[in-house]
Structure formats: structure tokens, C-alpha cells
Design a protein around this motif. Structure first.
Motif, PDB file in Angstrom:
ATOM      1  N   SER B 194       1.143  -1.473   0.098  1.00 58.40           N
ATOM      2  CA  SER B 194      -0.109  -0.163   0.544  1.00 58.40           C
ATOM      3  C   SER B 194       0.855   1.161   0.208  1.00 58.40           C
ATOM      4  O   SER B 194       0.480   2.201  -0.527  1.00 58.40           O
ATOM      5  N   VAL B 195       1.853   1.099   0.586  1.00 65.46           N
ATOM      6  CA  VAL B 195       2.730   2.938   0.920  1.00 65.46           C
ATOM      7  C   VAL B 195       3.794   2.760  -0.514  1.00 65.46           C
ATOM      8  O   VAL B 195       3.364   3.380  -1.262  1.00 65.46           O
ATOM      9  N   ALA B 196       3.979   1.511  -0.710  1.00 67.02           N
ATOM     10  CA  ALA B 196       5.093   1.114  -1.968  1.00 67.02           C
ATOM     11  C   ALA B 196       4.492   1.847  -3.329  1.00 67.02           C
ATOM     12  O   ALA B 196       4.544   3.141  -4.313  1.00 67.02           O
ATOM     13  N   LYS B 197       2.704   1.846  -3.465  1.00 69.24           N
ATOM     14  CA  LYS B 197       2.417   1.583  -4.119  1.00 69.24           C
ATOM     15  C   LYS B 197       1.939   3.691  -4.315  1.00 69.24           C
ATOM     16  O   LYS B 197       2.049   4.063  -5.070  1.00 69.24           O
ATOM     17  N   SER B 198       2.379   4.410  -3.528  1.00 65.15           N
ATOM     18  CA  SER B 198       1.326   5.503  -2.760  1.00 65.15           C
ATOM     19  C   SER B 198       2.605   6.591  -2.992  1.00 65.15           C
ATOM     20  O   SER B 198       1.745   7.974  -3.244  1.00 65.15           O
ATOM     21  N   LEU B 199       3.802   5.838  -2.901  1.00 72.86           N
ATOM     22  CA  LEU B 199       4.516   6.896  -2.373  1.00 72.86           C
ATOM     23  C   LEU B 199       5.479   7.383  -3.789  1.00 72.86           C
ATOM     24  O   LEU B 199       6.060   6.597  -4.330  1.00 72.86           O
ATOM     25  N   PRO B 200       6.045   8.203  -4.037  1.00 70.72           N
ATOM     26  CA  PRO B 200       6.700   8.748  -5.392  1.00 70.72           C
ATOM     27  C   PRO B 200       7.733   8.529  -4.763  1.00 70.72           C
ATOM     28  O   PRO B 200       8.610   8.476  -3.265  1.00 70.72           O
ATOM     29  N   GLY B 201       9.239   8.243  -6.049  1.00 71.37           N
ATOM     30  CA  GLY B 201      10.248   8.021  -5.351  1.00 71.37           C
ATOM     31  C   GLY B 201      11.048   9.876  -4.766  1.00 71.37           C
ATOM     32  O   GLY B 201      10.854  10.434  -5.386  1.00 71.37           O
ATOM     33  N   SER B 202      12.172   9.309  -4.466  1.00 68.13           N
ATOM     34  CA  SER B 202      12.293  10.640  -4.041  1.00 68.13           C
ATOM     35  C   SER B 202      13.249  11.253  -5.132  1.00 68.13           C
ATOM     36  O   SER B 202      13.126  12.723  -4.661  1.00 68.13           O
ATOM     37  N   GLU B 203      13.272  11.004  -5.486  1.00 65.90           N
ATOM     38  CA  GLU B 203      14.574  11.832  -6.410  1.00 65.90           C
ATOM     39  C   GLU B 203      13.316  12.622  -7.238  1.00 65.90           C
ATOM     40  O   GLU B 203      13.660  13.401  -7.696  1.00 65.90           O
ATOM     41  N   LYS B 204      12.147  11.917  -8.070  1.00 63.35           N
ATOM     42  CA  LYS B 204      11.518  12.716  -8.369  1.00 63.35           C
ATOM     43  C   LYS B 204      11.255  13.892  -7.611  1.00 63.35           C
ATOM     44  O   LYS B 204      10.949  14.693  -7.359  1.00 63.35           O
ATOM     45  N   ILE B 205      10.341  13.467  -5.851  1.00 65.11           N
ATOM     46  CA  ILE B 205      10.862  14.975  -5.429  1.00 65.11           C
ATOM     47  C   ILE B 205      11.505  15.828  -5.173  1.00 65.11           C
ATOM     48  O   ILE B 205      11.509  16.978  -5.294  1.00 65.11           O
ATOM     49  N   THR B 206      13.040  15.791  -4.972  1.00 65.92           N
ATOM     50  CA  THR B 206      14.037  16.385  -4.611  1.00 65.92           C
ATOM     51  C   THR B 206      14.010  16.812  -6.245  1.00 65.92           C
ATOM     52  O   THR B 206      14.287  18.472  -6.291  1.00 65.92           O
ATOM     53  N   LYS B 207      14.048  16.819  -7.521  1.00 63.40           N
ATOM     54  CA  LYS B 207      13.457  17.117  -8.668  1.00 63.40           C
ATOM     55  C   LYS B 207      12.476  18.050  -8.278  1.00 63.40           C
ATOM     56  O   LYS B 207      12.892  19.364  -9.816  1.00 63.40           O
TER      57      LYS B 207
END
Lengths: 220, 219
Positions: B194-207
Motif C-alpha cells: 500500500s505504501v510502495a504504491k502510494s509514495l513517489p520516488g525520492s529523486e522525483k520529489i527532489t527534482k
């Protein structure tokens, strides 16, 4: 009459002038729960308060059989779940979500904005009054077609919104501005009157003490 | 009659992530509708006229606003073997206390880390670390905040972990050094589907952060 075993110990750490503390007293009184009230001096907090609410060090704190609960909205829900007579929250999950939404709105939007009136004058004050009225308009619309926010009888949002009825509308004399004029907010005024009626009918002490203060003002 | 569930959301929102996770935990099928917060859609304005914010959960046409209210609603409407909140009133109040704490404290201080400079940024960073340490001490040696089962408080906080790398980059510090137990907890949570599906990747957020700052008019 709610059942009460002699081993039930309910204590409320609160403050007479706090709407957040008063709302807990209203709920306990409506549920006929006996409690011991402990007045806190917030300028000189007791070691008990600091021990029971180490995170925020604020009142109100409800202590039930030695276990502390803080944050007034959470205390209200706890009271409702523990003493089941005269329910405060509705049964339906959607209605419950709406009640929680409006309660949060009163505390986080209306209260926070309205408090900014204090100490302001002129244009700055007018801007805050306008902003507060814009927020109150949402509550005004919520009351259309209802006796109380809770429907036919008093509920969670009504208890929380005593902050508006008994504090916000009271400060009008202090700040010299009619923040909630009856022409703009007929529903809120009507609801406020109905709250007084309930307090007189049910002789709820907490209401009573507050209305004693208020009956001197405009005969209402 | 089949349930119709819509979620108006914005992909980097740690608040929207809570609702996504709760729906996934309950295996509720929902229609995810990405929102442009700088050009708000008619449906968003209609369904959340008070705050005009995401996330908005729309269940059979009726909107529920505020992410933690949505999580509780989801738990009540789709009760299952794995409830998100405890049934005992005291434990419920305890869980909701921490959810509320996370709501009140985490976002505001974190925002200063990527959104401010100089002294303001330093102050934000200091406060953020203190808040995480408070949460870490509440977690203690438990697997999850609620004990052995993943629940409400974990859901309230885990979305912020997708922003951790961004905070570390902009704040020039290491969250793992400050709060190793919390990082370990986050790693455990992210293993859940449920969490893996719902969170975007860290790199995507940092960008995304510089783009966000531009949109908000921050240097």
C-alpha cells in the motif's frame, strides 16, 4: 442517569476562561459524568499538568482512571466513546466526517483568524473582521434548515462552536466591533439563542455559569 | 451497488499519500484524479469550497475533506480484519493525538528547510529535527507506532519520508544520523504494498522542489 461505578475517577485540568476547557465541561455535564475540576494557572503551570501533557503543556487535560487525554476535540470523542448516553457524534460515518471537518474548521480557521483582531486597529482590524466574517458565513450556511449543527439536537459541532457563541460574540463588547451582526448572520444568532434555551432547560452548570456572565448583555 | 470512489490529489502531497495508502490498505478501488493546484478544476472548487485544497475523497458523490478525517472515514466505512485505528477509546485518542501532532508540526518546519534561507532555514531545520526526535521517542522500539500492526500514525507520517532526501539535500544534513530508528521504521513501511504504491520516488520529489519554489515565487 449514566451509570457510574465508584472506581471511576474523572478529573479535568482546565481554565475557567478557556473555551477549549469549557467545551469539555459541557460534554461531561450533558453525559451526566461526575468529575473533579482542577483550575490551572497557565502562567504558573502545575507539575501535574506538565507531567500529564508533556508535549504541549496545555489545558484541557482529561484524566480518566489515571490516564491522561489531551487536545479538546480528542477529549470530546473519547468522552463520547466512553460514556454512551446522549451521543455527541452522529452514527453515520459520513456525518461523523462532516462533524469532524466543521469542528476542525472552528478551531483552526475561525478561532485563529478571529484572535488576530485582538490588539489591532483601523484598516488592519477591519481586514481581520472581514476575514472572520467570510469564515463564519460557512457556518451560517451550515445552519440553514437545522435547529443545531447536530440537527434536531445539540451535537459535537455545537459544543465546539460554543467558542463562537460564547466567546467570539462576547468579545464584541471588548473590541468594539460587531463581528457577527444579526443582519448578516441570522442563523447563527438564532442558534445561539437556542443554545441558551438548552442550557436553561437542562440546567447544565457550565452553560449556566457562562450565560450568567452574558445575561447582563443585551438581555440575551 | 458498486462504490464509486474518486480521489482528487496532487502527486507530491504527503497528505494525499495518506488517503492513497488507506484506500490501498482496504483494497478499495478508486479513481485517482491528478489536480493542477495553480489552475484549480471546477470539481475541486465544488467539492472543497471551504479550503479549495487536496486531497478530496469523493465517495458516491459525497466529498470528505482533510486527509486524517479521510483516513478515519475509510477505516469506518470499510472495516476489515486489519483496522487502521484501535478499537479501545484510550488507544484511539492516543493514536489521533500523534496524528494531530504530525499535522500541526511536521509540514511547517520542513517547509522552511526547502523554502527558506539563512537563519530561517536553520531554525526550521533545528525544529524539524526536534520534532522527528519526539516522534522517534514515541515510536521507541516498536515495529510501528501502533505496535505490531501498521496503522493510523504510520499512515500520517510515512508520506513525509518521500521528501526526506529533498530535505537532506536542501538542508545539508542527514536524517539517518539524527533519527536512525525513524529511518529504519520508514524502510519497514515502504516494504508494504500500500505504501510502495502510494509514495513517489525520492529523486522525483527532489527534482520537483526547484519547480515548486518557482511556482510559489520563492527564490
Amino acid at each position: 442517569m449514566a451509570e457510574r461505578s465508584d472506581s471511576e475517577e474523572v478529573k479535568l485540568l482546565g481554565m475557567w476562561a478557556s473555551p477549549f476547557s469549557r467545551r469539555i465541561e459541557i460534554a461531561l455535564t450533558l453525559k451526566d459524568v461526575s468529575y473533579e475540576f482542577s483550575e490551572e494557572d497557565i502562567t504558573n503551570k502545575s507539575s501535574l499538568l506538565l507531567q500529564l501533557n508533556p508535549v504541549y503543556k496545555m489545558i484541557p487535560v482529561l484524566v480518566h482512571n489515571g490516564k491522561p487525554i489531551s487536545e479538546s476535540l480528542l477529549i470530546l470523542e473519547y468522552i463520547d466513546e466512553t460514556w454512551r448516553d446522549n451521543p455527541i457524534l452522529p452514527q453515520d460515518p459520513y456525518e461523523r466526517a462532516m462533524a469532524r471537518f466543521w469542528a476542525k474548521f472552528v478551531d483552526e480557521q475561525i478561532y485563529v483568524t478571529a484572535m488576530k483582531v485582538v490588539g489591532k486597529i483601523g484598516e488592519e482590524r477591519d481586514a481581520v473582521v472581514e476575514a472572520t466574517r467570510d469564515l463564519l458565513m460557512f457556518l451560517e450556511k451550515e445552519l440553514v434548515g437545522k435547529d443545531f449543527f447536530g440537527g434536531r439536537s445539540l451535537g459535537f459541532v455545537d459544543i465546539v462552536a460554543t467558542l463562537v457563541a460564547f466567546w467570539l460574540m462576547r468579545t464584541e463588547e471588548i473590541v468594539g466591533v460587531k463581528v457577527v451582526p444579526v443582519e448578516k448572520f441570522p442563523e447563527i444568532h438564532r442558534w445561539r439563542f437556542e443554545l441558551f434555551e438548552v442550557s436553561i432547560k437542562t440546567k447544565t452548570t457550565s452553560f449556566w455559569a457562562v450565560t450568567e456572565v452574558l445575561t447582563g448583555v443585551n438581555g440575551c | 451497488m458498486a462504490d464509486e470512489v474518486l480521489l482528487l490529489d496532487f502527486w507530491p502531497s504527503m497528505f494525499g499519500m495518506r488517503t492513497r495508502i488507506a484506500l490501498e490498505e482496504k483494497n478499495v478501488k478508486f479513481d485517482y484524479r491528478e489536480q493542477d493546484l495553480w489552475n484549480k478544476s471546477p470539481i475541486l472548487l465544488e467539492m472543497n469550497p471551504v479550503h479549495k485544497k487536496i486531497p478530496v475523497l469523493i465517495h458516491n458523490g459525497k466529498p470528505v475533506c482533510e486527509s486524517l478525517i479521510q483516513v478515519e472515514y475509510i477505516d469506518e466505512v470499510w472495516p476489515s480484519k486489519t483496522p487502521l485505528l484501535p478499537s479501545d477509546p484510550y488507544q484511539r485518542a492516543h493514536a489521533k493525538f500523534w496524528g494531530d501532532f504530525i499535522d500541526k508540526k511536521v509540514y511547517a518546519s520542513a517547509r522552511l528547510i526547502w523554502g527558506a534561507k539563512g537563519e530561517e532555514q536553520e531554525a526550521g531545520k533545528k525544529e524539524f529535527i526536534e520534532i522527528l526526535k519526539t516522534l522517534e521517542s514515541e515510536l521507541g522500539d516498536k515495529t510501528y507506532f501502533g505496535g505490531e500492526t501498521f496503522g493510523y500514525v504510520d499512515i500520517a507520517l510515512i508520506g513525509f519520508s518521500s521528501w526526506f532526501k529533498a530535505y537532506e539535500k536542501f538542508g545539508d544534513f542527514s536524517i539517518e544520523v539524527e533519527c536512525p530508528k525513524l529511518i529504519a521504521w520508514a524502510k519497514r513501511c515502504v516494504k508494504r504494498e500500500s505504501v510502495a504504491k502510494s509514495l513517489p520516488g525520492s529523486e522525483k520529489i527532489t527534482k520537483f522542489v526547484p519547480e515548486l519554489k518557482k511556482k510559489l515565487g520563492i527564490e
